[in-house]
Design a protein around this motif. Structure first.
Motif, PDB file in Angstrom:
ATOM      1  N   GLN A   1      -9.667   7.004 -11.184  1.00  0.00           N
ATOM      2  CA  GLN A   1      -8.942   7.700 -10.278  1.00  0.00           C
ATOM      3  C   GLN A   1      -7.914   7.005  -9.399  1.00  0.00           C
ATOM      4  OE1 GLN A   1      -8.952  11.169 -10.067  1.00  0.00           O
ATOM      5  NE2 GLN A   1      -7.333  11.205  -8.539  1.00  0.00           N
TER       6      GLN A   1
ATOM      7  N   PHE B   1      -4.670   7.035 -11.150  1.00  0.00           N
ATOM      8  CA  PHE B   1      -4.031   8.193 -11.055  1.00  0.00           C
ATOM      9  C   PHE B   1      -3.258   8.207  -9.560  1.00  0.00           C
ATOM     10  CE2 PHE B   1      -3.210  12.219  -9.117  1.00  0.00           C
ATOM     11  CZ  PHE B   1      -2.560  12.995 -10.024  1.00  0.00           C
ATOM     12  N   ASP B   2      -3.918   7.477  -8.457  1.00  0.00           N
ATOM     13  CA  ASP B   2      -3.177   7.700  -7.276  1.00  0.00           C
ATOM     14  C   ASP B   2      -2.090   6.734  -7.061  1.00  0.00           C
ATOM     15  OD1 ASP B   2      -5.334   9.587  -6.660  1.00  0.00           O
ATOM     16  OD2 ASP B   2      -6.606   7.799  -5.665  1.00  0.00           O
TER      17      ASP B   2
ATOM     18  N   GLU C   1       0.152  11.802 -16.051  1.00  0.00           N
ATOM     19  CA  GLU C   1      -1.100  11.813 -16.564  1.00  0.00           C
ATOM     20  C   GLU C   1      -1.675  10.365 -16.749  1.00  0.00           C
ATOM     21  OE1 GLU C   1       0.397  13.433 -20.151  1.00  0.00           O
ATOM     22  OE2 GLU C   1       0.733  15.454 -19.506  1.00  0.00           O
TER      23      GLU C   1
ATOM     24  N   ASP D   1      -6.615  16.647  -9.383  1.00  0.00           N
ATOM     25  CA  ASP D   1      -5.077  15.731  -9.385  1.00  0.00           C
ATOM     26  C   ASP D   1      -4.084  16.479  -8.597  1.00  0.00           C
ATOM     27  OD1 ASP D   1      -6.274  13.764 -10.895  1.00  0.00           O
ATOM     28  OD2 ASP D   1      -5.196  14.412 -12.700  1.00  0.00           O
TER      29      ASP D   1
ATOM     30  N   THR E   1      -4.637  16.116  -5.043  1.00  0.00           N
ATOM     31  CA  THR E   1      -3.834  14.748  -4.578  1.00  0.00           C
ATOM     32  C   THR E   1      -2.302  14.891  -4.468  1.00  0.00           C
ATOM     33  OG1 THR E   1      -5.732  13.476  -5.795  1.00  0.00           O
ATOM     34  CG2 THR E   1      -3.803  12.338  -5.248  1.00  0.00           C
TER      35      THR E   1
END
Length: 339
Positions: A17, A20-21, A43, A96, A99
């Protein structure tokens, strides 16, 4: 003069994660905070099959149930009770988007999301009794219809979350479409190939999805980073933008993009390497490459530059974190050079 946009294709490196952040931070920082950028939902497929482009899209197809098998995603029916892996894919996408909603507070402008198209999905996902959905005319038709419904719902959800976005682009990924139309997709046994899908049927399924995107209030683009992309077919099916790896185009592909630019479509030129080469090209080299391409086609940069989009050649999942950031920086710098 107005210049090109810059954006990414979709994927970023990483396995958790935090990745992704960080990817979202890079996207919003490089493309959302500076002109001329088109930020997008990144992605991070290294997080697992539920985070890849196929898994994300399977999670959107709420009309059909699917689960993960050793060979990949497989449809299991239409019970309305999705299996654990499909629920995980939906949950991860929602996380996601939460976020994005938090980090993009106050953002006003254009934004892009990505989904897998009907033919790449049919060439990847298995039917309940095995082999790809591509083998079953009825099953692939059912998949195309369910996909159109699911993506339309997704567009409405993103619009609700990102109320400041005045223009939402949906990038439909179809890397398998050339193989589908050439009869080059292997069967499950590996000893044969699935039958060719002819242009009328190929176009109809894509057209259904693109129409659903437009009706939901978004702008449909199609991305195909494979050789032999049927660009004229995609344009005629309703794509308002076409994204390619410029290095893979043949003569007919160059002509199709020229015609698309002259018709007012957006054209995404994948020119920045997806992994760091031994000697990375400088911004000037990329700018000159685009200028040579326009000159070859007899197009005036002053007339078409505002319809160009500068991108990496494809996704950045195999890149280092440093190169992924630099690739987007380069896209933005090259696009800015035309302004």
């Amino acid at each position: 003069m107005p210049g090109p946009l810059s954006t990414g294709v979709g994927s970023f490196p990483g396995t958790d994660q935090r990745a992704f952040d960080e990817a979202l931070s890079v996207v919003l920082g490089e493309l959302g905070a500076h002109e001329p950028g088109l930020p997008f939902l990144p992605e991070v497929p290294g997080r697992g099959a539920t985070a890849g482009m196929v898994g994300r899209t399977v999670g959107l197809v709420t009309e059909l149930d699917a689960d993960l098998q050793p060979a990949g995603w497989r449809l299991t029916g239409t019970s309305g009770a999705p299996a654990l892996d499909q629920r995980r894919a939906r949950s991860l996408l929602a996380q996601d988007l939460d976020t994005v909603e938090e980090q993009a507070t106050g953002y006003a402008g254009a934004f892009k999301i990505q989904v897998v198209g009907p033919w790449t999905l049919a060439a990847t996902v298995e039917r309940p009794r095995g082999d790809k959905l591509l083998a079953d005319h009825g099953a692939r038709r059912e998949l195309a219809q369910a996909l159109a419904l699911g993506v339309a719902d997704h567009v409405r959800d993103v619009r609700r979350r990102l109320s400041g976005v005045d223009r939402l682009v949906v990038q439909v990924d179809e890397p398998a479409l050339p193989a589908v139309m050439a009869g080059a997709v292997p069967t499950a046994s590996g000893f044969g190939k699935h039958r060719t899908v002819h242009p009328p049927e190929a176009s109809a399924a894509v057209e259904e999805l693109l129409a659903a995107v437009r009706d939901a209030g978004a702008e449909p683009w199609v991305h195909c980073c494979a050789a032999g992309a049927p660009l004229a077919l995609l344009r005629d099916a309703g794509a308002q933008g076409l994204m390619v790896d410029l290095g893979l185009l043949d003569a007919s592909g160059h002509d199709a993009l020229a015609e698309s630019l002259e018709a007012g479509l957006r054209v995404g030129l994948g020119i920045v390497p997806t992994t760091e080469p031994p000697v990375p090209p400088g911004d000037k080299e990329h700018v000159e490459r685009v200028q040579r391409w326009l000159d070859m086609l007899g197009l005036d940069p002053g007339e078409v530059a505002d319809r160009l989009v500068i991108t990496p050649a494809c996704g950045l999942a195999a890149a280092s974190e440093g190169w992924a950031r630099r690739a987007l920086e380069t896209c933005r710098s090259v696009a800015a050079a035309f302004s």
